[in-house]
Design a protein around this motif. Structure first.
Motif, PDB file in Angstrom:
ATOM      1  N   THR A 101       0.854  -1.201   0.000  1.00  0.00           N
ATOM      2  CA  THR A 101       0.000   0.000   0.000  1.00  0.00           C
ATOM      3  C   THR A 101       0.886   1.245   0.000  1.00  0.00           C
ATOM      4  N   VAL A 102       0.266   2.351  -0.372  1.00  0.00           N
ATOM      5  CA  VAL A 102       0.967   3.629  -0.376  1.00  0.00           C
ATOM      6  C   VAL A 102       1.459   3.945   1.044  1.00  0.00           C
ATOM      7  N   TRP A 103       0.582   3.686   2.026  1.00  0.00           N
ATOM      8  CA  TRP A 103       0.925   3.942   3.434  1.00  0.00           C
ATOM      9  C   TRP A 103       2.231   3.228   3.805  1.00  0.00           C
ATOM     10  N   GLU A 104       2.296   1.929   3.465  1.00  0.00           N
ATOM     11  CA  GLU A 104       3.471   1.116   3.803  1.00  0.00           C
ATOM     12  C   GLU A 104       4.720   1.628   3.091  1.00  0.00           C
ATOM     13  N   ARG A 123       4.479  10.863  10.778  1.00  0.00           N
ATOM     14  CA  ARG A 123       5.282  11.279   9.628  1.00  0.00           C
ATOM     15  C   ARG A 123       4.600  10.924   8.307  1.00  0.00           C
ATOM     16  N   VAL A 124       3.960   9.739   8.262  1.00  0.00           N
ATOM     17  CA  VAL A 124       3.281   9.334   7.028  1.00  0.00           C
ATOM     18  C   VAL A 124       2.165  10.328   6.727  1.00  0.00           C
ATOM     19  N   GLU A 125       1.388  10.670   7.747  1.00  0.00           N
ATOM     20  CA  GLU A 125       0.249  11.575   7.528  1.00  0.00           C
ATOM     21  C   GLU A 125       0.711  12.980   7.129  1.00  0.00           C
ATOM     22  N   LYS A 135      -6.393  10.432   2.008  1.00  0.00           N
ATOM     23  CA  LYS A 135      -6.509   9.279   2.917  1.00  0.00           C
ATOM     24  C   LYS A 135      -6.853   8.008   2.142  1.00  0.00           C
ATOM     25  N   GLU A 136      -7.746   8.147   1.149  1.00  0.00           N
ATOM     26  CA  GLU A 136      -8.149   6.965   0.356  1.00  0.00           C
ATOM     27  C   GLU A 136      -6.940   6.423  -0.415  1.00  0.00           C
ATOM     28  N   THR A 137      -6.158   7.337  -0.964  1.00  0.00           N
ATOM     29  CA  THR A 137      -4.994   6.911  -1.753  1.00  0.00           C
ATOM     30  C   THR A 137      -3.999   6.155  -0.878  1.00  0.00           C
ATOM     31  N   LEU A 138      -3.886   6.527   0.389  1.00  0.00           N
ATOM     32  CA  LEU A 138      -2.932   5.856   1.288  1.00  0.00           C
ATOM     33  C   LEU A 138      -3.214   4.355   1.399  1.00  0.00           C
TER      34      LEU A 138
END
Ligand code: ADP
Ligand code: MG
Length: 288
Positions: A101-104, A123-125, A135-138
């Motif tokens: 995922t983008v988040w990871e 930091r990610v946010e 948020k959805e893209t993350l």
């Protein structure tokens, strides 16, 4: 104090082979803390080589590289530590994404630095915000994103490592005007809110004029100028010799001056030109 300082730096590709290329010659450059520094020059002038010198990806053949006043090559075995202080986003970084995922993907850098999970989340946010990632893209897979969105994710990943200097090699290359504005605008906001130093490589004079505090001009492996936008853009002839043009609006201002309209020759933004022309008209309404 300068955050990065190069003293007489030289670098040769293919040293001692018949194909030696003197990519950098006697570079003396100080990158000031808290500024956005632009590096501009024609293709092959040495911009990418120069920024790889900043974070120790390339070791110079001569001269010194100081980061926060310390010679980064004093202990060559520890050179990789510099990459946390000088964070670099290479040209076309969208090909370097890999997580589910983008988040990871964004979290990878800070996790490697062993910061707490709570800090990783913060930091990610924060980086996602500056890079315009929703948020959805993350939650999405990075492979399902458009090229421009992937670029933002790669940028956010380096931002999340919280480097003292963020170095971006052609971050807006290949994007449409809106994409360029969004990505460069986000970087400017990041600098304003974080107070960190940023270096942007570009060959767009318009982008440099809009987003940078100082500009370093490269030509054939040499640094030929370094100063604020006003100083650099008033050197139209010198830029032309380096194969570069001033921003379109500066050309317009020069054309007006040739017709006898006395406005400053060091205007480099449309807003600046509008103000100068208004002022001129107030002083001499029949002048135009
Ligand atoms: N890996 C390499 N091997 C040999 N020559 C290279 C390499 N990378 C760049 N060069 C040469 O070094 C010079 C500077 O290149 P570069 O730093 O990529 O310039 P820019 O980023 O301004 O286009 C060019 O002449 C280029 O052809
Ligand atoms: Mg390059």
């Amino acid at each position: 104090m300068s955050i990065i300082e190069l003293v007489d730096v030289g670098f040769i590709y293919g040293k001692k082979s018949p194909y030696e290329i003197h990519a950098l010659q006697n570079i003396n450059l100080k990158i000031e803390e808290g500024c956005i520094t632009g590096i501009i020059g024609h293709t092959g002038s040495g911009k990418s080589t120069l920024v790889q010198i900043f974070n120790g990806l390339i070791r110079p053949d001569s001269g010194k590289v100081l980061v926060n006043g310390k010679d980064i090559w004093e202990k060559p075995k520890e050179i990789s530590k510099i990459r946390y202080i000088v964070g670099m986003v290479m040209q076309y970084p969208e090909y370097q994404l890999f997580a589910d995922t983008v988040w990871e993907d964004i979290a990878y850098g800070p996790r490697n630095m062993k910061v707490s999970e709570e800090e990783v989340k913060k930091r990610v946010e924060r980086s996602a915000y500056f890079c315009g990632i929703s948020k959805e893209t993350l939650e999405k897979s990075p492979f399902d994103l458009s090229g421009g969105q992937k670029r933002r994710v790669a940028l956010a990943g380096v931002m999340a490592m919280d480097p003292d200097v963020l170095v971006l090699d052609e971050p807006a290359a290949g994007l449409d005007p809106r994409g360029r504005r969004e990505i460069l605008g986000g970087i400017k906001e990041y600098r304003e809110k974080s107070g960190k130093s940023v270096v942007i490589v570009s060959h767009s004079m318009e982008d440099m004029a809009m987003y940078c505090d100082t500009i370093a001009v490269m030509s054939h492996g040499k640094l030929i100028m370094h100063g604020d936008c006003k100083t650099v853009f008033s050197e139209k002839e010198m830029l032309a010799e380096a194969g570069l043009d001033v921003p379109e609006i500066t050309n317009t201002v020069h054309a007006l001056r040739k017709r006898g309209i006395e406005i400053s020759k060091s205007i480099y933004t449309v807003d600046g030109a509008v103000n100068a022309i208004k002022e001129y008209l107030r002083g001499d309404k029949n002048g135009l």
